[in-house]
Structure formats: C-alpha cells, structure tokens
Scaffold this motif. Structure first.
Motif, PDB file in Angstrom:
ATOM      1  N   VAL A 275       0.811  -1.351   0.092  1.00 53.88           N
ATOM      2  CA  VAL A 275       0.051   0.160  -0.195  1.00 53.88           C
ATOM      3  C   VAL A 275       1.057   1.297   0.019  1.00 53.88           C
ATOM      4  N   THR A 276       2.244   1.391  -0.387  1.00 50.85           N
ATOM      5  CA  THR A 276       3.125   2.226  -0.516  1.00 50.85           C
ATOM      6  C   THR A 276       2.361   3.436  -1.171  1.00 50.85           C
ATOM      7  N   ASN A 277       2.085   3.213  -2.292  1.00 53.90           N
ATOM      8  CA  ASN A 277       1.561   4.158  -3.246  1.00 53.90           C
ATOM      9  C   ASN A 277       0.369   4.753  -3.007  1.00 53.90           C
ATOM     10  N   LEU A 278      -0.316   3.692  -2.325  1.00 48.93           N
ATOM     11  CA  LEU A 278      -1.836   4.152  -1.664  1.00 48.93           C
ATOM     12  C   LEU A 278      -1.520   5.455  -0.744  1.00 48.93           C
ATOM     13  N   ARG A 279      -0.667   5.283   0.014  1.00 49.35           N
ATOM     14  CA  ARG A 279      -0.215   6.230   1.023  1.00 49.35           C
ATOM     15  C   ARG A 279       0.289   7.613   0.294  1.00 49.35           C
ATOM     16  N   ARG A 280       1.232   7.383  -0.699  1.00 49.93           N
ATOM     17  CA  ARG A 280       1.839   8.428  -1.260  1.00 49.93           C
ATOM     18  C   ARG A 280       0.559   9.265  -2.086  1.00 49.93           C
ATOM     19  N   MET A 281      -0.347   8.746  -2.715  1.00 47.79           N
ATOM     20  CA  MET A 281      -1.413   9.405  -3.548  1.00 47.79           C
ATOM     21  C   MET A 281      -2.373  10.236  -2.435  1.00 47.79           C
ATOM     22  N   LEU A 282      -2.475   9.679  -1.326  1.00 50.16           N
ATOM     23  CA  LEU A 282      -3.415  10.189  -0.310  1.00 50.16           C
ATOM     24  C   LEU A 282      -2.715  11.480   0.312  1.00 50.16           C
ATOM     25  N   TYR A 283      -1.316  10.977   0.915  1.00 50.88           N
ATOM     26  CA  TYR A 283      -0.695  12.039   1.769  1.00 50.88           C
ATOM     27  C   TYR A 283       0.035  13.193   0.834  1.00 50.88           C
TER      28      TYR A 283
ATOM     29  N   MET B  40      12.930  14.109   0.425  1.00 51.84           N
ATOM     30  CA  MET B  40      13.917  13.555   1.042  1.00 51.84           C
ATOM     31  C   MET B  40      14.818  14.382   1.775  1.00 51.84           C
ATOM     32  N   SER B  41      15.160  14.081   3.038  1.00 49.83           N
ATOM     33  CA  SER B  41      15.922  14.647   3.779  1.00 49.83           C
ATOM     34  C   SER B  41      17.289  14.770   3.282  1.00 49.83           C
TER      35      SER B  41
ATOM     36  N   ALA C   7     -13.668  -2.296  11.275  1.00 48.56           N
ATOM     37  CA  ALA C   7     -12.200  -2.388  11.804  1.00 48.56           C
ATOM     38  C   ALA C   7     -11.314  -1.726  10.949  1.00 48.56           C
ATOM     39  N   TRP C   8     -10.821  -0.441  11.483  1.00 48.06           N
ATOM     40  CA  TRP C   8      -9.926   0.438  10.752  1.00 48.06           C
ATOM     41  C   TRP C   8      -8.398   0.104  10.999  1.00 48.06           C
ATOM     42  N   ILE C   9      -7.799   0.569   9.841  1.00 48.56           N
ATOM     43  CA  ILE C   9      -6.270   0.206   9.908  1.00 48.56           C
ATOM     44  C   ILE C   9      -5.753   1.432   9.644  1.00 48.56           C
ATOM     45  N   ARG C  10      -4.871   2.134  10.623  1.00 48.87           N
ATOM     46  CA  ARG C  10      -4.394   3.434  10.155  1.00 48.87           C
ATOM     47  C   ARG C  10      -3.388   3.492   9.166  1.00 48.87           C
ATOM     48  N   LEU C  11      -3.263   4.424   8.266  1.00 43.19           N
ATOM     49  CA  LEU C  11      -2.390   4.363   7.397  1.00 43.19           C
ATOM     50  C   LEU C  11      -1.372   5.656   7.433  1.00 43.19           C
ATOM     51  N   PRO C  12      -0.137   5.052   7.917  1.00 41.04           N
ATOM     52  CA  PRO C  12       0.980   6.039   8.115  1.00 41.04           C
ATOM     53  C   PRO C  12       1.276   6.966   6.985  1.00 41.04           C
ATOM     54  N   GLY C  13       1.847   8.022   7.303  1.00 39.77           N
ATOM     55  CA  GLY C  13       2.239   8.881   6.182  1.00 39.77           C
ATOM     56  C   GLY C  13       3.217   8.389   5.086  1.00 39.77           C
ATOM     57  N   SER C  14       3.401   9.175   3.814  1.00 38.34           N
ATOM     58  CA  SER C  14       4.257   8.552   2.978  1.00 38.34           C
ATOM     59  C   SER C  14       5.708   8.861   3.217  1.00 38.34           C
ATOM     60  N   TRP C  15       6.589   8.180   2.844  1.00 40.53           N
ATOM     61  CA  TRP C  15       8.242   8.449   2.792  1.00 40.53           C
ATOM     62  C   TRP C  15       8.821   7.730   2.080  1.00 40.53           C
ATOM     63  N   TYR C  16      10.026   8.068   1.728  1.00 36.92           N
ATOM     64  CA  TYR C  16      10.978   7.649   0.795  1.00 36.92           C
ATOM     65  C   TYR C  16      12.421   7.113   1.353  1.00 36.92           C
ATOM     66  N   LEU C  17      12.707   7.950   2.526  1.00 34.12           N
ATOM     67  CA  LEU C  17      13.888   7.683   3.185  1.00 34.12           C
ATOM     68  C   LEU C  17      13.818   8.166   4.543  1.00 34.12           C
TER      69      LEU C  17
ATOM     70  N   LEU D 214      14.594   7.511   8.995  1.00 35.37           N
ATOM     71  CA  LEU D 214      14.969   6.687  10.428  1.00 35.37           C
ATOM     72  C   LEU D 214      13.698   6.305  10.993  1.00 35.37           C
ATOM     73  N   SER D 215      13.345   4.811  11.244  1.00 32.36           N
ATOM     74  CA  SER D 215      12.061   4.470  11.727  1.00 32.36           C
ATOM     75  C   SER D 215      12.136   3.806  13.102  1.00 32.36           C
ATOM     76  N   SER D 216      11.518   3.890  13.830  1.00 29.44           N
ATOM     77  CA  SER D 216      11.339   2.944  15.192  1.00 29.44           C
ATOM     78  C   SER D 216      10.838   1.449  15.000  1.00 29.44           C
ATOM     79  N   ASP D 217      11.129   0.839  16.144  1.00 28.35           N
ATOM     80  CA  ASP D 217      10.733  -0.611  15.949  1.00 28.35           C
ATOM     81  C   ASP D 217       9.163  -0.585  15.667  1.00 28.35           C
ATOM     82  N   GLN D 218       8.499   0.333  16.229  1.00 24.17           N
ATOM     83  CA  GLN D 218       7.171   0.377  16.181  1.00 24.17           C
ATOM     84  C   GLN D 218       6.652   0.856  14.913  1.00 24.17           C
ATOM     85  N   GLY D 219       7.458   1.596  14.147  1.00 19.56           N
ATOM     86  CA  GLY D 219       7.331   2.155  12.836  1.00 19.56           C
ATOM     87  C   GLY D 219       7.426   1.016  11.844  1.00 19.56           C
ATOM     88  N   ARG D 220       8.754   0.311  12.134  1.00 21.86           N
ATOM     89  CA  ARG D 220       8.854  -1.118  11.295  1.00 21.86           C
ATOM     90  C   ARG D 220       7.797  -2.005  11.338  1.00 21.86           C
ATOM     91  N   GLN D 221       7.052  -2.124  12.532  1.00 23.98           N
ATOM     92  CA  GLN D 221       6.151  -2.890  12.838  1.00 23.98           C
ATOM     93  C   GLN D 221       4.903  -2.695  12.161  1.00 23.98           C
TER      94      GLN D 221
END
Length: 380
Positions: free
Chosen positions: A172-180, A253-254, A341-351, A353-360
């Motif tokens: 769903v990478t591109n779904l997030r990009r199109m929305l955010y 990208m930063s 039952a909703w699943i939250r979509l995180p914002g889009s990103w390309y590069l 640093l992610s936390s363990d929670q973000g990776r999960q």
C-alpha cells in the motif's frame, strides 16, 4: 515490421501518438515458457528488447496498454489523459492568478478537509522489474482525514495479488503516497511564489469560470504541470504534476538522511521521476474529495544491501520496487456496516529513520489478507 528471433536484439522507440514525443519509463514485458522478461524505455523513449516473445505488452500509466506480436522501429501509444496533448499558452501570467491561488490555499481546509467522512476505495498498483511482475488490488472503505484527524484509515474488504513470485506481500506504499501527497493539501504560499503560471488558451470547458493553468518552477527545470481551477469558487478541479530527480530529492527526501545513508551503505539516488494526477469531485454538502488519483514512480540508485537487519526487514515488508504505477478511485459509500475495523495508514516516505514500532506498522500493512495468483502467460 520485424518479428524477433530467439537471440535477436532490437532497439525500439516508444512515443506519444499525438505529440510524437518520446515516452520515458514505459514498461515492455512478456512471460513465455515460464520466464518473465522486461525492458524499460529511457528518457529518450528508447528500449532494447533482447529476449524472444510471441506477444509483447507496452504499458505506461499515462497511456493505453498495447499488446503486439511484432515490433516496428517506433511504437506509438495513445494518451490516457489529456495532459499529454500539447497546449498553447499566453506567456504573460494572468494578473489575477496568484490571488485566486492564495484564496484556494486559504479555503482548502474548509473545502477539502473540513469534515470526517467515509468513502469506498479501489486501489491498484503495478510494479515491473527486469525479471518480475507484481500487481495488487485492494478494495474497501477509506476514512478520510479532516481538520481534527490528520491521517487516513482503511478497512479492506477485498485483496488480490498477481505476481511471478509467490512470496510477494501486499503493498500500500503508493496508496499512502497518493493520499498524503495530495496536490491541494500540499499547495501553499511557497509553491505559488516559486512557480510561474500561464493560461492554456486551447482549454475547453462547459463552465466559463473553469480555466487550465500551466505551471513551471522558477528555479528547477524538472518541476512542471497543470491545474484546472474554477475561478468563481476558487477551487481546484484537477491537477497534474511531474517532478524529476532534483525536485524530488529536495522536496521528498531529507538531505541529511541522504548523506547519512550514503556514508553507511553507499545509498544514492541517480534518477527519480514522479508523475501525479488527481481529479476532485463534489460531495452533497459542497465540499470536495479526490475522486481519481494516479501515480507513477521510477527510481534508479544504489544500495550496498549488506545490512542483515535491513535485508530481513525488506523480506518482511515487501521491500518496494523501483518502477511502480498506481491508481486510486474513491466514491461515496451508499451504506456502512455497524462495525468497522480500521487500519491506520501512516504518512508517505522515501527515506527515513524508523522506530521498531514504525517498522512493525509497515510489516502489518504488508500482510493484509489477499488472494494470490501466479502471473500467467495468457495475460499478455
């Protein structure tokens, strides 16, 4: 016309059949005798087909798909969107345009993001690499973001993967990009200040207050597009934007992270093209929503890829693809179930640093329920 023999190699140019301009990053592919092969056209529309085929598919987000059994020197594709047609512009920027665009920015939260509401969604993404094909379709309900809730959520009812590789996961990478990365959401005073605008005098509309503006960055050659604006209401009806490597690295990208990643793993971005279309539709209360969105992403780069933890994460999350196309259709929901039952979509990103929670979270989105089918030769 030439048929391709088993070991022949042919150079072919892919071009727009209206403007005759070359088409960059068109995908050319086939699967025969159990093997998938593909090529991608370069910035001059040139591709080298060095594999045998009986039927060859030409695909690009902005053009109608074409299937051929023989090759000619130039293959013309028909535009899917009118933005590919040449335009005639007045070089003098309309005096009123910046004020109208500033009014769009001032009113956008009220007009586009004012209330919480739920829409039906149909998302499709396709990725083609040299030796692999992948597509994922997801349908269900989408909870749109609003003034108080700055994120999107989905509730999937159908999922379907088609791939040459049975290990592929949901993407769903591109779904997030199109929305955010929504055009209106990102439109601000800085964008207006840093771009030049011209009116397309060839644009035709039944609404006399509806005009098309062509824009181009003042400082970057690889940032251009078009906007259809309704001047009486100060709203944007549709937008198209192409951004290339320089603009994408600056905006998406930063620079600090890019330098850090390069030092750690040799990561670099050599080419990065992004094409984005969006059309907005009216809701009964007068607000607007992005009814149809399309997105093309192409990246060339390098990553040493010897980090064990990163490799394990890529396997669990799908890893991503360097050549992707996606579409999203949103429409009003006639009725809603009592419980969702909703699943939250995180914002889009390309590069990042992610936390363990973000990776999960990324891993969870890569394991949505989906029916899987092997990509068949007959689908060409």
């Amino acid at each position: 016309m030439l048929a391709l023999s088993t070991h022949a190699q042919q150079r072919v140019v892919v071009a727009d059949n209206v403007t005759h301009e070359p088409i960059a990053q068109a995908s050319i592919y086939t699967k025969e005798n159990g093997k998938f092969n593909s090529a991608i056209s370069n910035d001059q529309g040139v591709a080298v087909v060095n594999f045998s085929f009986k039927r060859l598919t030409f695909s690009h987000l902005n053009y109608e798909r074409k299937v051929l059994s023989r090759l000619s020197d130039t293959i013309f594709l028909s535009p899917r969107y009118r933005e590919t047609v040449e335009v005639v512009v007045r070089n003098i920027e309309p005096k009123w345009i910046r004020e109208k665009l500033r009014q769009v920015v001032k009113n956008k939260k009220k007009v586009y993001f004012s209330k919480p509401y739920v829409l039906c969604y149909d998302y499709q993404t396709q990725s083609i690499d040299r030796n692999s094909y992948y597509s994922f379709q997801s349908k269900g309900l989408m909870q749109m973001k609003d003034i108080d809730q700055d994120y999107y959520s989905l509730s999937q009812t159908e999922g379907h993967i088609v791939s040459v590789d049975s290990t592929q996961l949901t993407d769903v990478t591109n779904l997030r990009r199109m929305l955010y990365e929504d055009f209106v959401d990102e439109l601000d005073g800085s964008f207006i200040h840093s771009h030049k605008f011209s009116e397309n005098v060839e644009f035709k509309s039944d609404n006399k207050n509806e005009l098309e503006l062509v824009f181009r960055s003042k400082n970057h050659y690889d940032d251009r597009g078009r906007i259809v604006i309704v001047t009486a209401r100060c709203i944007i009806r549709s937008a198209y934007r192409f951004t290339g490597t320089d603009t994408n690295k600056r905006e998406r990208m930063s620079r600090v992270l890019l330098i850090f990643a390069n030092a750690i793993s040799g990561y670099r971005v050599d080419r990065w093209n992004r094409t984005y279309h969006v059309s907005y539709a009216d809701r009964p209360d007068g607000t607007l929503y992005p009814s149809d969105v399309s997105y093309k992403f192409y990246m060339e780069g390098y990553d040493r890829g010897d980090d064990v933890r990163e490799n394990e994460y890529d396997q669990q999350s799908g890893g991503g693809f360097p050549n992707m196309e996606a579409t999203l259709h949103l429409s009003p929901a006639s009725s809603l179930p009592d419980s969702i039952a909703w699943i939250r979509l995180p914002g889009s990103w390309y590069l990042r640093l992610s936390s363990d929670q973000g990776r999960q979270n990324e891993i969870s989105l890569s394991h949505l329920p989906a029916i899987f089918d092997i990509y068949k030769e007959e689908e060409n």
